[in-house]
Scaffold this motif. Sequence first.
Motif, short mmCIF file in Angstrom:
data_model
loop_
_atom_site.label_atom_id
_atom_site.label_comp_id
_atom_site.label_asym_id
_atom_site.label_seq_id
_atom_site.Cartn_x
_atom_site.Cartn_y
_atom_site.Cartn_z
N GLY A 1 0.82 -1.21 0.00
CA GLY A 1 0.00 0.00 0.00
C GLY A 1 0.85 1.26 0.00
O GLY A 1 0.61 2.19 -0.78
N MET A 2 1.87 1.27 0.86
CA MET A 2 2.73 2.45 0.98
C MET A 2 3.86 2.45 -0.05
O MET A 2 4.56 3.44 -0.22
N ARG A 3 4.05 1.31 -0.69
CA ARG A 3 5.12 1.16 -1.69
C ARG A 3 6.50 1.45 -1.13
O ARG A 3 7.35 2.07 -1.77
N ARG A 4 6.69 1.05 0.14
CA ARG A 4 8.03 1.18 0.73
C ARG A 4 8.26 0.13 1.81
O ARG A 4 7.31 -0.48 2.29
N PRO A 5 9.53 -0.08 2.16
CA PRO A 5 9.82 -1.07 3.21
C PRO A 5 9.08 -0.74 4.50
O PRO A 5 8.93 0.44 4.84
N VAL A 6 8.63 -1.76 5.21
CA VAL A 6 7.85 -1.50 6.43
C VAL A 6 8.74 -1.02 7.58
O VAL A 6 8.27 -0.28 8.44
N LEU A 7 10.00 -1.44 7.62
CA LEU A 7 10.89 -1.01 8.70
C LEU A 7 11.58 0.31 8.34
O LEU A 7 11.97 0.53 7.19
N GLY A 8 11.75 1.16 9.35
CA GLY A 8 12.45 2.43 9.13
C GLY A 8 13.86 2.23 8.59
O GLY A 8 14.35 3.03 7.80
N ASN A 9 14.48 1.12 9.00
CA ASN A 9 15.85 0.81 8.57
C ASN A 9 15.87 0.00 7.26
O ASN A 9 16.92 -0.45 6.84
N LYS A 10 14.70 -0.16 6.62
CA LYS A 10 14.52 -1.00 5.43
C LYS A 10 14.68 -2.49 5.72
O LYS A 10 13.77 -3.27 5.51
N TYR A 11 15.87 -2.90 6.19
CA TYR A 11 16.14 -4.32 6.43
C TYR A 11 16.04 -4.64 7.91
O TYR A 11 16.26 -3.78 8.77
N GLY A 12 15.77 -5.91 8.22
CA GLY A 12 15.68 -6.28 9.62
C GLY A 12 16.08 -7.72 9.87
O GLY A 12 16.64 -8.38 9.00
N GLY A 13 15.79 -8.18 11.07
CA GLY A 13 16.10 -9.55 11.45
C GLY A 13 14.82 -10.26 11.85
O GLY A 13 14.01 -9.72 12.61
N LEU A 14 14.63 -11.46 11.33
CA LEU A 14 13.42 -12.24 11.59
C LEU A 14 13.64 -13.18 12.77
O LEU A 14 14.69 -13.82 12.88
N SER A 15 12.65 -13.22 13.67
CA SER A 15 12.69 -14.12 14.82
C SER A 15 11.34 -14.83 14.92
O SER A 15 10.44 -14.58 14.11
N GLY A 16 11.20 -15.71 15.91
CA GLY A 16 9.92 -16.38 16.11
C GLY A 16 9.79 -17.69 15.34
O GLY A 16 10.75 -18.15 14.71
N LYS A 17 8.58 -18.27 15.41
CA LYS A 17 8.31 -19.60 14.84
C LYS A 17 8.90 -19.82 13.45
O LYS A 17 9.37 -20.91 13.13
#
Length: 291
Positions: free
Chosen positions: A194-210
């Motif tokens: 919808g916003m046509r941009r990365p969801v995180l402010g830093n663009k990239y992130g680290g995935l955790s959880g299941k």
Amino acid sequence: SPEPVMMGGVSARNHLVLAAGVLGTCASSLSRMLRSGAGAVVTKSIGPEPRFGHPGPCLVVLEDGLMNAMGLPNPSKQFQDELSALSGEPVIVSIFGGNPEQFHEVAGWFADKAQAFELNVSCPHASGFGAQIGTNPDIVKACTEAVKEWKKPAWVKLTPNVTDITSIGKAAEEGGADAIVAINTVRAMRISTGMRRPVLGNKYGGLSGKAIFPIAVRCVYELYEACSIPIIGCGGVSCAEDVIEMMMAGAQGVEIGSAIVRDPDIFSHICKDLYAPDGISPREIVGCAHG
Ligand code: RRO
């Protein structure tokens, strides 16, 4: 409740440890986790200078886990004040730096208060820290040796974002590590259509959880075959069955982070199942999945 459990030089109240980064910046939330059943707790990673972290959004909840790019926010030396309020508790201080000298300096600030250190050589989101360090066996070994000068137990937390995690684990062991923690978050990204941009402010992130549990199980399994020091499993553990699976892969204990979001009392709930009178004895299952 079970007997005290020795894990990599740390005396914990059970096999479940609060993972670094989660509720780890203040004494009150760490002590709440201990009261709610954590066997030991790891703090938010503390580094050589205070940092505010990355601009938001820095944490998003996904279908099957969390994605973060906090950016190593921490109060640096000021964290001594929080730690004083936790004296006598099983607290492991997570530390990071850009080189062995910085690791040595930061560890020195907490050497008389921490039960143990966890070296974060695996943060994926800040240039100069983590990623660069945790992918180079020689630097991991040197940072571990530097921290071990303080004569405290030292756990080394590894990144899964490498081709061969066993070479990094072996380097930590050569440097004198008391345990290996596997794994930190997995490199990730989401885009808002919808916003046509990365969801995180830093663009990239680290995935955790299941979502990353199978990745963590494989890393623990490979490290168990390659290394002789204890391994603590971390990544997507959210029930007693997951703890048992991690132990069968070779973990002596586990760390739990993301699952706390869905259940703040996860530690006592897992303990109830794990230590049920008719349950399996953890001592007998560690590494039992190996031929
Ligand atoms: O603060 C962070 O962005 C962060 C760290 Br230090 C880490 O080790 N792992 C992670 O997923 N985020």
